[in-house]
Design an enzyme around this catalytic site. Structure first.
Site, mmCIF file in Angstrom:
data_model
loop_
_atom_site.group_PDB
_atom_site.id
_atom_site.type_symbol
_atom_site.label_atom_id
_atom_site.label_comp_id
_atom_site.label_asym_id
_atom_site.label_seq_id
_atom_site.Cartn_x
_atom_site.Cartn_y
_atom_site.Cartn_z
ATOM 1 N N HIS A 91 32.597 9.522 28.136
ATOM 2 C CA HIS A 91 31.509 8.599 28.460
ATOM 3 C C HIS A 91 31.528 8.170 29.916
ATOM 4 O O HIS A 91 30.933 7.163 30.289
ATOM 5 C CB HIS A 91 31.516 7.397 27.513
ATOM 6 C CG HIS A 91 30.833 7.717 26.218
ATOM 7 N ND1 HIS A 91 31.256 8.744 25.413
ATOM 8 C CD2 HIS A 91 29.750 7.197 25.605
ATOM 9 C CE1 HIS A 91 30.463 8.832 24.358
ATOM 10 N NE2 HIS A 91 29.540 7.891 24.447
ATOM 11 N N ASP A 154 31.461 -3.634 25.883
ATOM 12 C CA ASP A 154 30.233 -3.905 25.111
ATOM 13 C C ASP A 154 30.021 -2.846 24.040
ATOM 14 O O ASP A 154 29.481 -3.111 22.982
ATOM 15 C CB ASP A 154 29.006 -3.889 26.030
ATOM 16 C CG ASP A 154 29.023 -5.027 27.012
ATOM 17 O OD1 ASP A 154 29.821 -5.963 26.829
ATOM 18 O OD2 ASP A 154 28.227 -4.975 27.975
ATOM 19 N N GLU A 267 28.056 -13.427 28.910
ATOM 20 C CA GLU A 267 27.497 -12.342 29.726
ATOM 21 C C GLU A 267 26.117 -12.777 30.222
ATOM 22 O O GLU A 267 25.707 -13.921 29.997
ATOM 23 C CB GLU A 267 27.383 -11.035 28.924
ATOM 24 C CG GLU A 267 28.716 -10.352 28.673
ATOM 25 C CD GLU A 267 28.587 -8.847 28.441
ATOM 26 O OE1 GLU A 267 27.477 -8.294 28.572
ATOM 27 O OE2 GLU A 267 29.613 -8.216 28.098
HETATM 28 P P1 FAD Z 1 36.387 9.484 29.535
HETATM 29 O O1 FAD Z 1 35.060 9.392 30.175
HETATM 30 O O2 FAD Z 1 36.635 10.616 28.647
HETATM 31 O O3 FAD Z 1 37.529 9.400 30.653
HETATM 32 C C1 FAD Z 1 37.462 8.424 31.664
HETATM 33 C C2 FAD Z 1 38.636 8.564 32.634
HETATM 34 O O4 FAD Z 1 39.835 8.255 31.957
HETATM 35 C C3 FAD Z 1 38.817 9.978 33.176
HETATM 36 O O5 FAD Z 1 39.322 9.859 34.474
HETATM 37 C C4 FAD Z 1 39.841 10.579 32.251
HETATM 38 O O6 FAD Z 1 40.567 11.632 32.837
HETATM 39 C C5 FAD Z 1 40.714 9.376 31.958
HETATM 40 N N1 FAD Z 1 41.316 9.401 30.640
HETATM 41 C C6 FAD Z 1 40.708 9.518 29.437
HETATM 42 N N2 FAD Z 1 41.606 9.423 28.453
HETATM 43 C C7 FAD Z 1 42.810 9.243 29.042
HETATM 44 C C8 FAD Z 1 44.128 9.085 28.574
HETATM 45 N N3 FAD Z 1 44.411 9.072 27.268
HETATM 46 N N4 FAD Z 1 45.120 8.935 29.480
HETATM 47 C C9 FAD Z 1 44.872 8.936 30.796
HETATM 48 N N5 FAD Z 1 43.644 9.088 31.305
HETATM 49 C C10 FAD Z 1 42.617 9.227 30.439
HETATM 50 N N6 FAD Z 1 33.141 -0.062 30.491
HETATM 51 C C11 FAD Z 1 33.522 -1.343 30.466
HETATM 52 O O7 FAD Z 1 34.529 -1.706 31.066
HETATM 53 N N7 FAD Z 1 32.812 -2.274 29.770
HETATM 54 C C12 FAD Z 1 31.721 -1.943 29.037
HETATM 55 O O8 FAD Z 1 31.119 -2.798 28.418
HETATM 56 C C13 FAD Z 1 31.318 -0.587 29.016
HETATM 57 N N8 FAD Z 1 30.270 -0.192 28.290
HETATM 58 C C14 FAD Z 1 29.922 1.112 28.269
HETATM 59 C C15 FAD Z 1 28.829 1.497 27.500
HETATM 60 C C16 FAD Z 1 28.463 2.825 27.448
HETATM 61 C C17 FAD Z 1 27.304 3.221 26.576
HETATM 62 C C18 FAD Z 1 29.149 3.775 28.234
HETATM 63 C C19 FAD Z 1 28.717 5.200 28.231
HETATM 64 C C20 FAD Z 1 30.202 3.400 29.030
HETATM 65 C C21 FAD Z 1 30.606 2.057 29.057
HETATM 66 N N9 FAD Z 1 31.681 1.629 29.827
HETATM 67 C C22 FAD Z 1 32.060 0.321 29.790
HETATM 68 C C23 FAD Z 1 32.405 2.552 30.709
HETATM 69 C C24 FAD Z 1 33.607 3.122 30.006
HETATM 70 O O9 FAD Z 1 34.610 2.140 29.854
HETATM 71 C C25 FAD Z 1 34.225 4.241 30.803
HETATM 72 O O10 FAD Z 1 33.271 5.187 31.130
HETATM 73 C C26 FAD Z 1 35.373 4.874 30.035
HETATM 74 O O11 FAD Z 1 36.092 5.696 30.891
HETATM 75 C C27 FAD Z 1 34.823 5.725 28.945
HETATM 76 O O12 FAD Z 1 35.849 5.998 28.020
HETATM 77 P P2 FAD Z 1 35.993 7.475 27.492
HETATM 78 O O13 FAD Z 1 36.942 7.401 26.375
HETATM 79 O O14 FAD Z 1 34.679 8.090 27.209
HETATM 80 O O15 FAD Z 1 36.684 8.111 28.772
#
Ligand code: FAD
Length: 514
Positions: A91, A154, A267
Site C-alpha cells: 500500500h 485510519d 483528527e
Molecule cells: P508496503 O507498502 O508493502 O511496504 C512499505 C515499506 O515498508 C517498504 O519500504 C517495504 O520494503 C517496507 N516493509 C514492508 N514490510 C516490511 C517488514 N516486514 N520489514 C521491514 N520492512 C518492511 N499510514 C499512516 O501512518 N496512517 C494512516 O492512517 C494511513 N492510512 C492509509 C490508508 C490507505 C488506504 C493507504 C493505502 C495507506 C495508508 N497509510 C497510512 C500509509 C501506510 O502506512 C504505508 O503505506 C505502509 O507502508 C503500508 O503498509 P504495507 O503493509 O502495505 O507496506
C-alpha cells in the site's frame, strides 16, 4: 522449494546495473519451506496502491517464516548486485516495496506466525508477525482477549512491518504516540541473514533504526505490541468550522490535554464550501439522514471549511446520560459552528474498520484501483497558517477528488532514537492529500501539483517533512534527515542494507550483503 527458478540473467531496463550472475549454482543449495514465484506470478509485486510505477522483480519469495527469509537473503548476498525488498500489503505510493530485477519477500505469507499473548509485569502485549494485517490483529485481540493495540492507522489493511517501517499514525497518536512508540521488541532478519531479536535494551541500534527505518535495516518478522482493554463502543462526532484559527485552536487544545480530559481520538479534514458530492458538504455528515444544512454557514465562510473529527470511548454498561454528559462537557469548550454537528455510535471494532467500508464502496464504484498520487506531510505548527493560506485556500481550493486530512500530533510522544524525521516543534500537523484521480485532477496534474506544493514548502523555508518519504536524489534524502543523516547511514551500514526505496533511488540499495 528450491530457488533454482532464479537461474536467469536479468537485463538492464532502467539504466541501473542489475544482477547478472548465474544464480542457479547458489540457489540450488537452498531449500525453502515456502515457495518462489517467477514470471507472471510476480505481477502483484510489480505494482502498488499508488499505481504510479510498474517495476518487475526477478522473483517473488513467499516465505514460511524467518528461516526462509534468512536463507533467501543469504542466497541473494552471493549474487552480484542482487537487491531484496520486503513487501507488506503493497500500500505504498511510490514503489517503496518494489525492486527492479531483485527479490521481493512477500510478508503476507507469514501472517499466521507468532500470535501470542504475553503478560509482562501486569501489562499485556501481543507478539504478531511482521506480515500480519492490523485488521486481523484487531479482530483477533478483541474477540479472544478483550484487548487491543493502543495506536492505529485510519485504514487497517496494512501490515505490521509496513507501518512500523514508516510510523503508523492516526487520531490516537496524540495520546499514545505513533505505532512505532507502541512496540517493545522486534525480531528482524538483517541484511546479513541473521535472525536477531532487538528491543530498547537488546541491540537497540537495530531496534530504533528499524522503527521508521523504511525497510532499510532488515525484515521485521515479529513485533511485540502493547495492548490495553478494548472499549465496547465509540461515539464518533464531526463538527464544522469556518475559521482556520478556531479549528486549530480547538484541535490543539484537545491534543494537549491530559489523559481522561479529552476525546480518545482527534483528527480533522478540509472540505470545499460547495455541494460537490466528493469534495464538498456531502462529505461531512456521518449519518446521511442528518444531511448538511449550508444555510447555517456564516457569510464569512471562505472557499474551504474545516471539520474536526473526534471520538469518545465507552462501555456498553455505561448509562447513556453519563456518556452524553461527558461528551457535552468536552464539546462545550469548542467553537464550532452551532448546528453543524453530526454523530453516530458504533462498536469499537466497527469504528476502527471504518475505512474498510469506504474501500468496499470505492471498489464497487471502480475507483479504488485507479492511481493514487497521494502526498503526506508533517508540518510544524508555526507554519500551518501559511500552509492553509496558500495550499488549502488557493492551490487545492476546488478539492482533489479525495480527503484532505489535517490534524495535530505531539512530538514528545515520539521517540527521537527511531529513524523517523520530524519537524522541530512540539506540535506539528499531519497533512494528507488523498487523491483518487478518477474523481479529480489527472495523474499528471496531481503529481505536478504535489511537486508544486513541496517546492513551495522548501522555497518558503517551512519546517516540514515528507511522511512516507521518497526522493530521487541523495540531496533530497540528506535534506530530509537533516542532523539524523549520518546516524541513519552509519546504522544502516552496520546492518548491511538490502531493500530499495523506490525507482532510481539507488543510494539506499544494498551494495554488498556478505
Ligand atoms: P508496503 O507498502 O508493502 O511496504 C512499505 C515499506 O515498508 C517498504 O519500504 C517495504 O520494503 C517496507 N516493509 C514492508 N514490510 C516490511 C517488514 N516486514 N520489514 C521491514 N520492512 C518492511 N499510514 C499512516 O501512518 N496512517 C494512516 O492512517 C494511513 N492510512 C492509509 C490508508 C490507505 C488506504 C493507504 C493505502 C495507506 C495508508 N497509510 C497510512 C500509509 C501506510 O502506512 C504505508 O503505506 C505502509 O507502508 C503500508 O503498509 P504495507 O503493509 O502495505 O507496506
Amino acid at each position: 522449494m528450491r530457488i533454482a527458478y532464479l537461474d536467469r540473467t536479468v537485463h538492464e531496463t532502467d539504466g541501473e546495473p542489475k544482477p547478472n550472475g548465474d544464480v542457479s549454482a547458489i540457489s540450488k543449495s537452498i531449500d525453502l519451506q515456502g515457495s518462489v514465484e517467477t514470471g507472471d506470478k510476480t505481477t502483484i509485486a510489480s505494482k502498488d496502491f499508488g499505481g504510479l510505477y510498474s517495476i518487475k522483480p526477478l522473483a517473488l519469495i513467499k516465505p514460511a517464516g524467518s528461516d526462509d527469509i534468512s536463507r533467501a537473503i543469504k542466497a541473494a548476498s552471493r549474487i552480484p548486485r542482487m537487491t531484496v525488498a520486503a513487501r507488506g500489503n503493497g500500500h505504498s505510493i511510490n514503489g517503496q516495496a518494489m525492486t527492479n530485477g531483485g527479490l521481493v519477500i512477500d510478508m503476507r505469507s507469514t501472517e499466521e506466525n507468532h500470535f501470542r499473548l504475553l503478560n509482562i509485569n501486569g501489562s499485556f502485549f501481543i507478539d504478531v508477525s511482521g506480515g500480519a494485517l492490523w485488521e486481523n490483529v484487531l479482530t483477533r485481540c478483541v474477540s479472544r482477549f478483550g484487548l487491543a493495540p493502543r495506536s492505529w492507522t485510519d485504514y487497517l489493511s496494512l501490515t505490521v512491518g509496513g507501518t512500523l517501517s514508516n510510523a503508523g499514525v492516526s487520531g490516537q497518536a496524540f495520546r499514545y504516540g505513533p505505532q512505532i512508540s507502541n512496540v517493545t521488541e522486534l525480531e528482524i532478519v538483517t541484511g546479513k541473514g541473521d535472525i536477531t531479536v532487538c528491543s530498547e535494551t537488546r541491540n537497540p541500534e537495530l531496534f530504533f533504526g528499524s522503527l521508521g527505518g523504511l525497510g532499510q535495516f532488515g525484515i521485521i518478522t515479529r513485533a511485540r505490541v502493547k495492548l490495553q482493554p478494548a472499549p465496547d463502543m465509540v461515539r464518533w462526532i464531526r463538527v464544522v468550522y469556518t475559521e482556520f484559527d478556531e479549528f486549530t485552536r480547538d484541535a490543539e487544545f484537545l491534543v494537549s490535554r491530559d489523559d481522561g480530559e479529552s476525546f480518545d481520538y482527534v483528527e480533522g479534514f478540509v472540505f470545499c464550501n460547495n455541494d460537490d458530492p466528493v469534495n464538498g458538504w456531502p462529505a461531512v455528515p456521518l449519518d446521511p439522514v442528518h444531511g448538511f444544512n449550508p444555510g447555517i454557514i456564516p457569510q464569512t465562510g471562505a472557499s474551504v471549511l474545516y471539520c474536526l473529527e473526534v471520538a469518545f470511548h465507552y462501555q456498553k454498561g455505561d448509562h447513556p446520560s453519563t456518556v452524553d454528559k461527558a461528551v457535552a462537557g468536552l464539546l462545550k469548550r469548542l467553537r464550532f459552528v452551532e448546528g453543524l454537528k453530526s454523530q453516530v455510535d458504533l462498536s469499537y471494532v466497527e469504528f476502527l474498520l471504518r475505512v474498510k467500508r469506504a474501500e468496499e464502496q470505492a471498489k464497487a464504484n471502480g475507483i479504488w484501483d485507479a492511481p493514487h498520487p497521494w502526498l503526506n506531510l508533517f508540518i510544524s505548527k508555526s507554519n500551518i497558517v501559511d500552509f492553509d493560506q496558500t495550499v488549502f485556500k488557493k492551490m487545492v481550493k476546488d478539492g482533489i477528488g479525495g480527503p484532505m486530512l489535517i490534524y495535530p500530533l505531539m512530538r514528545s510522544k515520539w521517540d527521537n532514537r527511531t529513524s523517523v524525521a520530524l519537524p522541530d516543534s512540539e506540535i506539528f500537523y499531519l497533512v494528507a492529500l488523498l487523491r483518487f484521480v478518477s474523481r479529480g485532477p489527472s495523474v499528471e496534474e496531481s503529481v505536478a501539483q504535489n511537486r508544486e506544493i513541496v517546492e513551495w514548502c522548501i522555497k518558503e523555508g517551512l519546517d516540514f517533512k515528507l511522511y512516507l518519504p521518497h526522493y530521487q536524489s541523495k540531496e533530497g534524502w540528506k535534506r530530509h534527515f537533516g542532523d539524523q543523516w549520518t546516524r541513519f547511514v552509519e546504522r544502516k551500514a552496520s546492518f548491511d542494507p538490502m531493500a530499495i526505496l523506490a525507482p532510481g533511488q539507488n543510494i539506499f540499495k544494498r551494495t554488498h550483503l556478505s
